[in-house]
Design an enzyme around this catalytic site. Structure first.
Site, PDB file in Angstrom:
ATOM      1  N   GLU A   1       0.849  -1.199   0.000  1.00  0.00           N
ATOM      2  CA  GLU A   1       0.000   0.000   0.000  1.00  0.00           C
ATOM      3  C   GLU A   1       0.877   1.239   0.000  1.00  0.00           C
ATOM      4  O   GLU A   1       1.992   1.211   0.497  1.00  0.00           O
ATOM      5  CB  GLU A   1      -0.868   0.022   1.276  1.00  0.00           C
ATOM      6  CG  GLU A   1      -2.347  -0.262   1.034  1.00  0.00           C
ATOM      7  CD  GLU A   1      -3.115   0.881   0.369  1.00  0.00           C
ATOM      8  OE1 GLU A   1      -2.530   1.670  -0.405  1.00  0.00           O
ATOM      9  OE2 GLU A   1      -4.315   0.970   0.617  1.00  0.00           O
TER      10      GLU A   1
ATOM     11  N   ASP B   1      -3.899   5.522   6.033  1.00  0.00           N
ATOM     12  CA  ASP B   1      -4.378   6.814   6.541  1.00  0.00           C
ATOM     13  C   ASP B   1      -5.508   6.550   7.543  1.00  0.00           C
ATOM     14  O   ASP B   1      -5.244   6.096   8.650  1.00  0.00           O
ATOM     15  CB  ASP B   1      -4.814   7.657   5.344  1.00  0.00           C
ATOM     16  CG  ASP B   1      -5.181   9.080   5.699  1.00  0.00           C
ATOM     17  OD1 ASP B   1      -4.456   9.690   6.492  1.00  0.00           O
ATOM     18  OD2 ASP B   1      -6.187   9.595   5.182  1.00  0.00           O
TER      19      ASP B   1
ATOM     20  N   LYS C   1       0.155   6.978   8.695  1.00  0.00           N
ATOM     21  CA  LYS C   1      -0.261   8.226   9.359  1.00  0.00           C
ATOM     22  C   LYS C   1      -1.173   7.829  10.512  1.00  0.00           C
ATOM     23  O   LYS C   1      -2.396   7.986  10.428  1.00  0.00           O
ATOM     24  CB  LYS C   1      -1.073   9.053   8.351  1.00  0.00           C
ATOM     25  CG  LYS C   1      -0.523  10.387   7.995  1.00  0.00           C
ATOM     26  CD  LYS C   1      -1.599  11.213   7.311  1.00  0.00           C
ATOM     27  CE  LYS C   1      -1.360  11.441   5.864  1.00  0.00           C
ATOM     28  NZ  LYS C   1      -2.447  12.239   5.220  1.00  0.00           N
TER      29      LYS C   1
ATOM     30  N   PHE D   1      -1.060  16.447   4.546  1.00  0.00           N
ATOM     31  CA  PHE D   1      -1.425  15.875   3.251  1.00  0.00           C
ATOM     32  C   PHE D   1      -0.180  15.840   2.373  1.00  0.00           C
ATOM     33  O   PHE D   1       0.441  16.858   2.113  1.00  0.00           O
ATOM     34  CB  PHE D   1      -2.539  16.684   2.584  1.00  0.00           C
ATOM     35  CG  PHE D   1      -3.140  15.963   1.416  1.00  0.00           C
ATOM     36  CD1 PHE D   1      -4.079  14.964   1.628  1.00  0.00           C
ATOM     37  CD2 PHE D   1      -2.704  16.226   0.123  1.00  0.00           C
ATOM     38  CE1 PHE D   1      -4.605  14.246   0.551  1.00  0.00           C
ATOM     39  CE2 PHE D   1      -3.227  15.525  -0.953  1.00  0.00           C
ATOM     40  CZ  PHE D   1      -4.172  14.527  -0.731  1.00  0.00           C
ATOM     41  N   VAL D   2       0.177  14.648   1.947  1.00  0.00           N
ATOM     42  CA  VAL D   2       1.409  14.477   1.172  1.00  0.00           C
ATOM     43  C   VAL D   2       1.103  14.036  -0.261  1.00  0.00           C
ATOM     44  O   VAL D   2       0.074  13.403  -0.521  1.00  0.00           O
ATOM     45  CB  VAL D   2       2.363  13.463   1.839  1.00  0.00           C
ATOM     46  CG1 VAL D   2       2.920  14.032   3.133  1.00  0.00           C
ATOM     47  CG2 VAL D   2       1.688  12.121   2.099  1.00  0.00           C
TER      48      VAL D   2
ATOM     49  N   ASP E   1      -1.429  11.264  -4.953  1.00  0.00           N
ATOM     50  CA  ASP E   1      -1.945  12.379  -5.732  1.00  0.00           C
ATOM     51  C   ASP E   1      -2.720  13.388  -4.901  1.00  0.00           C
ATOM     52  O   ASP E   1      -3.200  13.085  -3.808  1.00  0.00           O
ATOM     53  CB  ASP E   1      -2.907  11.856  -6.807  1.00  0.00           C
ATOM     54  CG  ASP E   1      -4.246  11.383  -6.214  1.00  0.00           C
ATOM     55  OD1 ASP E   1      -4.220  10.513  -5.335  1.00  0.00           O
ATOM     56  OD2 ASP E   1      -5.304  11.912  -6.618  1.00  0.00           O
TER      57      ASP E   1
ATOM     58  N   ARG F   1       1.536  12.552  -8.862  1.00  0.00           N
ATOM     59  CA  ARG F   1       1.945  11.154  -8.621  1.00  0.00           C
ATOM     60  C   ARG F   1       3.364  10.890  -9.103  1.00  0.00           C
ATOM     61  O   ARG F   1       4.046  10.003  -8.593  1.00  0.00           O
ATOM     62  CB  ARG F   1       1.009  10.186  -9.355  1.00  0.00           C
ATOM     63  CG  ARG F   1      -0.419  10.156  -8.828  1.00  0.00           C
ATOM     64  CD  ARG F   1      -1.154   8.949  -9.415  1.00  0.00           C
ATOM     65  NE  ARG F   1      -2.597   9.005  -9.286  1.00  0.00           N
ATOM     66  CZ  ARG F   1      -3.290   8.591  -8.219  1.00  0.00           C
ATOM     67  NH1 ARG F   1      -2.669   8.114  -7.168  1.00  0.00           N
ATOM     68  NH2 ARG F   1      -4.606   8.672  -8.192  1.00  0.00           N
TER      69      ARG F   1
HETATM   70  P1  IMP Z   1      -7.514   5.462   3.902  1.00  0.00           P
HETATM   71  O1  IMP Z   1      -8.057   6.733   4.475  1.00  0.00           O
HETATM   72  O2  IMP Z   1      -6.481   4.834   4.803  1.00  0.00           O
HETATM   73  O3  IMP Z   1      -8.601   4.531   3.496  1.00  0.00           O
HETATM   74  O4  IMP Z   1      -6.746   5.873   2.585  1.00  0.00           O
HETATM   75  C1  IMP Z   1      -7.471   6.011   1.395  1.00  0.00           C
HETATM   76  C2  IMP Z   1      -6.665   6.618   0.310  1.00  0.00           C
HETATM   77  O5  IMP Z   1      -6.617   8.014   0.529  1.00  0.00           O
HETATM   78  C3  IMP Z   1      -5.212   6.210   0.174  1.00  0.00           C
HETATM   79  O6  IMP Z   1      -5.014   4.990  -0.499  1.00  0.00           O
HETATM   80  C4  IMP Z   1      -4.686   7.373  -0.635  1.00  0.00           C
HETATM   81  O7  IMP Z   1      -4.988   7.197  -2.012  1.00  0.00           O
HETATM   82  C5  IMP Z   1      -5.499   8.536  -0.110  1.00  0.00           C
HETATM   83  N1  IMP Z   1      -4.704   9.338   0.858  1.00  0.00           N
HETATM   84  C6  IMP Z   1      -4.723   9.290   2.198  1.00  0.00           C
HETATM   85  N2  IMP Z   1      -3.868  10.192   2.724  1.00  0.00           N
HETATM   86  C7  IMP Z   1      -3.298  10.816   1.659  1.00  0.00           C
HETATM   87  C8  IMP Z   1      -2.316  11.852   1.538  1.00  0.00           C
HETATM   88  O8  IMP Z   1      -1.749  12.403   2.494  1.00  0.00           O
HETATM   89  N3  IMP Z   1      -2.007  12.223   0.266  1.00  0.00           N
HETATM   90  C9  IMP Z   1      -2.566  11.655  -0.835  1.00  0.00           C
HETATM   91  N4  IMP Z   1      -3.474  10.681  -0.775  1.00  0.00           N
HETATM   92  C10 IMP Z   1      -3.840  10.270   0.468  1.00  0.00           C
HETATM   93 MG    MG Z   2      -5.850   9.246  -3.988  1.00  0.00          MG
END
Ligand code: IMP
Ligand code: MG
Length: 182
Positions: free
Chosen positions: A99, A103, A131, A154-155, A161, A167
Protein backbone atom coordinates in the site's frame (compact mmCIF):
# COMPACT_ATOMS: atom_id res chain seq x y z
CA UNK A 1 3.03 26.51 -12.74
CA UNK A 2 5.48 23.72 -11.97
CA UNK A 3 4.59 20.91 -9.59
CA UNK A 4 7.57 21.75 -7.39
CA UNK A 5 6.27 25.28 -6.73
CA UNK A 6 3.28 23.81 -4.90
CA UNK A 7 5.39 21.72 -2.53
CA UNK A 8 5.92 23.33 0.88
CA UNK A 9 8.52 20.82 2.04
CA UNK A 10 10.13 17.59 0.89
CA UNK A 11 9.23 15.17 3.68
CA UNK A 12 11.05 12.07 2.40
CA UNK A 13 13.76 12.28 -0.24
CA UNK A 14 14.32 9.88 -3.14
CA UNK A 15 17.42 8.58 -1.40
CA UNK A 16 15.64 7.95 1.91
CA UNK A 17 12.90 6.04 0.07
CA UNK A 18 15.44 3.98 -1.84
CA UNK A 19 17.37 3.06 1.30
CA UNK A 20 14.25 2.14 3.24
CA UNK A 21 12.95 -0.03 0.39
CA UNK A 22 16.25 -1.87 0.32
CA UNK A 23 15.99 -2.53 4.09
CA UNK A 24 12.39 -3.71 3.79
CA UNK A 25 13.43 -5.87 0.86
CA UNK A 26 15.91 -7.78 3.00
CA UNK A 27 13.25 -8.46 5.62
CA UNK A 28 10.60 -9.47 3.07
CA UNK A 29 13.03 -11.65 1.13
CA UNK A 30 13.73 -13.61 4.30
CA UNK A 31 10.04 -13.73 5.27
CA UNK A 32 8.83 -14.99 1.88
CA UNK A 33 11.63 -17.36 0.89
CA UNK A 34 9.93 -20.61 -0.23
CA UNK A 35 6.40 -19.16 0.26
CA UNK A 36 5.69 -18.27 -3.38
CA UNK A 37 3.69 -15.19 -2.31
CA UNK A 38 1.06 -13.29 -4.25
CA UNK A 39 1.97 -9.62 -4.03
CA UNK A 40 -1.16 -7.50 -4.22
CA UNK A 41 -1.18 -3.83 -5.10
CA UNK A 42 -4.18 -1.58 -4.56
CA UNK A 43 -4.32 0.82 -7.51
CA UNK A 44 -3.38 3.31 -8.29
CA UNK A 45 -1.43 5.19 -5.64
CA UNK A 46 0.79 2.18 -5.02
CA UNK A 47 2.23 1.85 -8.54
CA UNK A 48 5.51 3.66 -7.92
CA UNK A 49 6.22 1.99 -4.57
CA UNK A 50 5.12 -1.37 -5.97
CA UNK A 51 7.51 -1.24 -8.92
CA UNK A 52 10.46 -0.36 -6.67
CA UNK A 53 9.54 -2.68 -3.79
CA UNK A 54 9.03 -5.90 -5.78
CA UNK A 55 12.52 -5.62 -7.25
CA UNK A 56 13.96 -5.80 -3.72
CA UNK A 57 11.92 -8.89 -2.79
CA UNK A 58 14.22 -11.52 -4.26
CA UNK A 59 11.94 -14.55 -4.19
CA UNK A 60 9.72 -16.24 -6.80
CA UNK A 61 6.31 -14.55 -6.58
CA UNK A 62 3.17 -13.64 -8.46
CA UNK A 63 1.87 -10.13 -8.97
CA UNK A 64 -1.72 -9.03 -8.97
CA UNK A 65 -3.78 -5.88 -8.54
CA UNK A 66 -7.08 -4.64 -7.19
CA UNK A 67 -8.85 -1.43 -7.90
CA UNK A 68 -11.31 0.00 -5.40
CA UNK A 69 -13.75 2.81 -5.90
CA UNK A 70 -15.83 4.85 -3.52
CA UNK A 71 -19.48 3.93 -3.49
CA UNK A 72 -20.72 7.36 -2.49
CA UNK A 73 -18.81 10.60 -2.83
CA UNK A 74 -15.10 11.01 -2.47
CA UNK A 75 -15.06 11.18 1.30
CA UNK A 76 -12.85 8.43 2.68
CA UNK A 77 -15.45 7.24 5.20
CA UNK A 78 -17.86 6.39 2.35
CA UNK A 79 -18.29 2.71 1.57
CA UNK A 80 -16.05 1.06 -0.97
CA UNK A 81 -16.59 -1.22 -3.95
CA UNK A 82 -14.23 -3.59 -5.71
CA UNK A 83 -13.98 -2.07 -9.16
CA UNK A 84 -11.48 -4.66 -10.32
CA UNK A 85 -10.73 -7.82 -8.39
CA UNK A 86 -7.67 -10.09 -8.39
CA UNK A 87 -7.27 -12.50 -11.29
CA UNK A 88 -5.25 -14.94 -9.17
CA UNK A 89 -6.87 -17.61 -7.00
CA UNK A 90 -5.32 -16.89 -3.60
CA UNK A 91 -6.87 -19.82 -1.70
CA UNK A 92 -4.11 -21.34 0.43
CA UNK A 93 -1.60 -18.74 -0.79
CA UNK A 94 0.52 -16.28 1.17
CA UNK A 95 -0.59 -12.77 0.30
CA UNK A 96 1.47 -9.63 0.78
CA UNK A 97 -0.47 -6.40 0.30
CA UNK A 98 1.58 -3.39 -0.72
CA UNK A 99 0.00 0.00 0.00
CA UNK A 100 1.09 3.57 -0.52
CA UNK A 101 -0.43 5.03 2.64
CA UNK A 102 -2.28 3.78 5.71
CA UNK A 103 -4.38 6.81 6.54
CA UNK A 104 -7.86 6.45 8.09
CA UNK A 105 -7.49 2.71 7.43
CA UNK A 106 -10.82 2.44 5.62
CA UNK A 107 -9.41 1.07 2.38
CA UNK A 108 -6.91 -1.34 3.94
CA UNK A 109 -9.51 -2.67 6.35
CA UNK A 110 -11.90 -3.22 3.44
CA UNK A 111 -9.18 -4.84 1.32
CA UNK A 112 -8.11 -7.25 4.06
CA UNK A 113 -11.70 -8.32 4.76
CA UNK A 114 -12.33 -8.83 1.05
CA UNK A 115 -9.19 -10.94 0.58
CA UNK A 116 -9.77 -12.91 3.77
CA UNK A 117 -12.99 -14.29 2.28
CA UNK A 118 -10.96 -15.94 -0.45
CA UNK A 119 -9.24 -18.25 2.05
CA UNK A 120 -5.55 -17.31 1.78
CA UNK A 121 -2.94 -19.01 4.00
CA UNK A 122 -1.83 -15.61 5.31
CA UNK A 123 -2.22 -11.90 4.67
CA UNK A 124 0.39 -9.32 5.60
CA UNK A 125 0.53 -5.60 4.92
CA UNK A 126 3.50 -3.53 3.90
CA UNK A 127 2.77 0.18 3.64
CA UNK A 128 5.24 2.81 2.54
CA UNK A 129 3.65 5.49 4.72
CA UNK A 130 1.70 5.28 7.95
CA UNK A 131 -0.26 8.23 9.36
CA UNK A 132 -1.45 6.75 12.68
CA UNK A 133 -2.97 10.04 13.93
CA UNK A 134 -5.59 9.81 11.21
CA UNK A 135 -6.83 6.31 12.02
CA UNK A 136 -10.62 5.95 12.15
CA UNK A 137 -11.85 4.87 15.59
CA UNK A 138 -12.66 1.17 15.56
CA UNK A 139 -9.91 0.21 13.11
CA UNK A 140 -7.62 -2.17 14.96
CA UNK A 141 -5.78 -3.39 11.88
CA UNK A 142 -2.04 -2.77 11.92
CA UNK A 143 0.55 -2.83 9.18
CA UNK A 144 3.15 -5.59 9.48
CA UNK A 145 5.83 -3.54 7.72
CA UNK A 146 6.00 0.27 7.60
CA UNK A 147 8.36 2.35 5.50
CA UNK A 148 7.90 5.67 7.30
CA UNK A 149 5.56 6.89 10.02
CA UNK A 150 4.56 10.44 9.10
CA UNK A 151 2.72 13.32 10.81
CA UNK A 152 -0.82 14.31 9.94
CA UNK A 153 -0.15 16.33 6.79
CA UNK A 154 -1.43 15.88 3.25
CA UNK A 155 1.41 14.48 1.17
CA UNK A 156 1.88 13.96 -2.56
CA UNK A 157 4.42 12.37 -4.85
CA UNK A 158 5.88 8.91 -5.29
CA UNK A 159 2.45 7.69 -6.43
CA UNK A 160 0.31 9.82 -4.13
CA UNK A 161 -1.94 12.38 -5.73
CA UNK A 162 -3.93 15.49 -5.09
CA UNK A 163 -6.75 15.62 -7.65
CA UNK A 164 -4.86 13.00 -9.76
CA UNK A 165 -1.77 15.20 -9.99
CA UNK A 166 1.75 14.99 -8.48
CA UNK A 167 1.94 11.15 -8.62
CA UNK A 168 5.11 11.37 -10.72
CA UNK A 169 7.16 13.44 -8.27
CA UNK A 170 10.10 11.23 -7.23
CA UNK A 171 9.87 12.17 -3.54
CA UNK A 172 7.14 12.52 -0.89
CA UNK A 173 6.33 16.16 -0.27
CA UNK A 174 3.87 18.20 1.75
CA UNK A 175 1.51 20.15 -0.48
CA UNK A 176 1.14 23.87 0.24
CA UNK A 177 -2.23 24.31 1.98
CA UNK A 178 -3.22 27.14 -0.38
CA UNK A 179 -3.23 24.60 -3.23
CA UNK A 180 -6.14 22.66 -1.82
CA UNK A 181 -7.80 25.37 0.27
CA UNK A 182 -8.53 27.59 -2.69
P1 IMP B 1 -7.51 5.46 3.90
O1 IMP B 1 -8.06 6.73 4.47
O2 IMP B 1 -6.48 4.83 4.80
O3 IMP B 1 -8.60 4.53 3.50
O4 IMP B 1 -6.75 5.87 2.58
C1 IMP B 1 -7.47 6.01 1.39
C2 IMP B 1 -6.66 6.62 0.31
O5 IMP B 1 -6.62 8.01 0.53
C3 IMP B 1 -5.21 6.21 0.17
O6 IMP B 1 -5.01 4.99 -0.50
C4 IMP B 1 -4.69 7.37 -0.64
O7 IMP B 1 -4.99 7.20 -2.01
C5 IMP B 1 -5.50 8.54 -0.11
N1 IMP B 1 -4.70 9.34 0.86
C6 IMP B 1 -4.72 9.29 2.20
N2 IMP B 1 -3.87 10.19 2.72
C7 IMP B 1 -3.30 10.82 1.66
C8 IMP B 1 -2.32 11.85 1.54
O8 IMP B 1 -1.75 12.40 2.49
N3 IMP B 1 -2.01 12.22 0.27
C9 IMP B 1 -2.57 11.65 -0.84
N4 IMP B 1 -3.47 10.68 -0.77
C10 IMP B 1 -3.84 10.27 0.47
MG1 MG C 1 -5.85 9.25 -3.99
Amino acid sequence: MSMEQNIAQILITEEQIKNRIRELGEVLTAEYADKDPVIVGVLKGVVVFYADMIREIRVPCQLDFMWLSSYAGTNSTGSLLVRQDLKTDIRGRHVLILEDIFDTGTSLDFTVRHLQEKGPASIKICTLLDKPERRRPGITLQADYVGFTIPNAFVVGYGLDYDEKYRNLPYVGILKPEVYEK
